[in-house]
Write an enzyme that holds these catalytic residues in place. Structure first.
Site, short mmCIF file in Angstrom:
data_model
loop_
_atom_site.label_atom_id
_atom_site.label_comp_id
_atom_site.label_asym_id
_atom_site.label_seq_id
_atom_site.Cartn_x
_atom_site.Cartn_y
_atom_site.Cartn_z
N GLU A 47 -40.83 -37.51 17.31
CA GLU A 47 -41.52 -36.42 18.01
C GLU A 47 -41.04 -35.08 17.46
OE1 GLU A 47 -42.89 -37.74 22.35
OE2 GLU A 47 -40.77 -37.21 22.28
N ASP A 96 -40.29 -29.57 26.62
CA ASP A 96 -40.16 -29.12 25.23
C ASP A 96 -40.50 -27.65 24.99
OD1 ASP A 96 -40.06 -31.85 25.22
OD2 ASP A 96 -41.60 -32.13 23.71
#
Length: 562
Positions: A243, A64
């Protein structure tokens, strides 16, 4: 406060945030910058499938994007990073910087994360970064305001939000001694996105309650004491965990007096194509609560219709008043199995985000590659190539270019004539069209898709081969023409259609001999019964060089075949 006054304040807040971030922080130390430049210039990776224009670490695992902030003339890209292996684990933050969102310099590497993890005590999960321009946190000084990272401290029993701060523009970090600053005794509570909200004169945090499929909002005067405001969800895609939320305002059709807020929520698993994916909501935010325009709890608007665009978040503090976003270009179904070495995984190219109104009163989120990609990385030794308009009869095909390895931008406008119902653009293809990555438009089905079943190496995971489609009704195209921008790199294909209203991102691992661009009338397989013809107009190919400064250019790549 009236709605007009709130709208006016929001517009002011939009610009004050940009101004504050653009002026923040001191330049990087000359010694650190010199070392980083020396390291970067000496490393010009050329491993198979190594992207040319997409950021990859020189080695090891990355996922990420984190801590996206513009400060002192630099765009900061932090990211989830394993400093000792090319598989997930030992998660901390890596760090790269860019002057233009195109050319990246990596500041971390093996054994050297930006914010170190502490073994079983604290892994450094995803989060964000801001420049505390007014030193509300007291972690810097008015003369040297701190850059503050807000991240999730994770261990086996719980996740909480913590701070680290930097006084040298992100080159070194100190963890706040009062960590964690937000602890709800939750096991799945992560990925804080923080920004300054000018109308309320306080910091705003969006954070995911992953298992509850909720985004919770908090406010703070100083980044250290947080008060809960509201919750959003469950809504949209809820089969996986929520998320990496992100919340930001954008003007509709460029009108600063007509602002809407966009809430991006990434989900895993349960994505459109299986595994990881990103969705978005358009609505209003009053400083405490986000309310989506579409109140159907099952309505889903996907940010990207491919299989490899996840954990998408945006930069804060852009000096030009625009919003830029980047995503992790992989999928948790196979991210640890992809056939690359010594690094694993890449980022998408940064994208310019905007909102465009529809005739029915709705609003679409648009995304296109940053303009600096073509203007900065165009291989000046090779001209931008344009081809005459091609009229391809049903079932026919034309090789428009060959020798197209490396990275290039392809633009084309597609029109269906005399009853034709489909068209295909094949990239990194065999010249006979028997293999390659297909961008397939089916007007009867109302779909644009990327077909990577014959894209090259696909057998490393059963979840990898596939056709990844996006709804694109013929009637939704203003003049019946499909305008495509396709960014092709050594390990990926990103498709932007109709001005970026539809985006499809897929990683690919093509055979090194497949270098043709083929235009075909009809579907990917040249289906029987095709009729009419397809007009391919405004064909444009822009060869791109590697983003790493000092890397020698390859030999000539794309050549027109007409």
């Amino acid at each position: 406060m009236t709605s007009d006054a709130m709208a006016s304040d929001t517009v002011v807040g939009l610009h004050e945030d940009f101004k504050g971030q653009a002026l923040a922080a001191a330049p990087p130390p000359a010694a650190a910058a010199a070392v980083a430049a020396e390291v970067e210039a000496s490393v010009c990776p050329s491993e198979p499938f190594r992207p040319h224009v997409h950021f990859t670490p020189r080695a090891l695992w990355m996922n990420d994007p984190n801590g996206l902030v513009y400060a002192a003339g630099e765009w900061h890209l932090f990211y989830q990073f394993n400093p000792v292996s090319d598989v997930p684990g030992n998660i901390s933050w890596g760090h790269a910087v860019s002057p233009d969102l195109v050319r990246w310099t990596e500041l971390t590497g093996e054994g050297n994360p930006a914010i170190p993890y502490d073994g079983d005590t604290e892994l450094i999960f995803s989060g964000s970064a801001v420049v505390d321009q007014d030193n509300t946190s007291g972690l810097g000084t008015p003369e040297n305001p701190p850059m503050v990272a807000i991240y999730t401290s994770a261990n086996a029993t719980k996740q909480a939000q913590s701070l680290a701060f930097s006084l040298d523009n992100g080159r070194s970090w100190t963890k706040y001694e009062g960590n964690p600053v937000l602890d709800e005794e939750q096991k799945e509570f992560r990925d804080p996105k923080v920004q300054w909200h000018t109308p309320t004169r306080r910091w705003l945090m969006a954070v995911a309650l992953a298992d509850d499929r909720k985004v919770r909002f908090y406010s703070s005067p100083d980044l250290k004491e947080w008060t809960q405001l509201s919750e959003f969800g469950p809504m949209g895609a809820v089969e996986g965990q929520y998320e990496c939320p992100d919340l930001f305002p954008l003007p509709v059709d460029g009108d600063l007096e007509r602002l809407k807020w966009v809430l991006v929520v990434n989900v895993n698993p349960g994505g459109l194509q299986g595994g990881s994916s990103a969705q978005y909501f358009v609505g209003d935010f009053d400083g405490e609560r986000f309310v989506a325009d579409d109140q159907d709890p099952k309505a889903v608007r996907w940010l990207d219709y491919g299989k490899d665009y996840y954990a998408a978040v945006s930069w804060v503090g852009a000096p030009d008043g625009k919003r830029y976003m980047i995503g992790w270009m992989s999928n948790w179904q196979y991210a640890a199995k992809t056939p690359t070495s010594p690094w694993r995984n890449a980022m998408s190219v940064p994208r310019v985000m905007s909102l465009r109104s529809r005739p029915d009163g709705g609003v679409d989120l648009l995304q296109e590659p940053v303009p600096a990609l073509a203007s900065t990385l165009h291989r000046t030794a090779e001209p931008i190539m344009t081809a005459a308009t091609l009229n391809v009869s049903a079932g026919g095909a034309a090789v428009v270019a060959n020798g197209c390895d490396g990275a290039f931008l392809l633009e084309v406008t597609v029109s269906l004539v005399d009853g034709a119902t489909g068209a295909t653009v094949l990239v990194r293809a065999a010249e006979d069209g028997s293999s390659g990555t297909g961008i397939v438009w089916d007007s009867e089905k109302g779909e644009l898709a990327v077909d990577r079943r014959k894209s090259g190496l696909v057998d490393f995971s059963a979840d990898f081969p596939g056709v990844h489609g996006a709804p694109l009704p013929y009637a939704s195209l203003a003049d019946g023409k499909l305008r495509l921008t396709v960014l092709v790199d050594e390990g990926s294909v990103e498709v932007f259609a109709d001005g970026g209203r539809v985006a499809i991102t897929d990683i690919v691992f093509p055979d090194k001999e497949r270098k043709a661009v083929v235009l075909r009338a009809g579907g990917a397989g040249g289906a029987e019964g095709e009729r009419g013809s397809v007009v391919f107009a405004d064909v444009r190919v822009v060869p791109l060089r590697q983003y790493r400064e000092g890397c020698a250019p390859r030999e000539k790549t794309c050549r027109l075949a007409l």
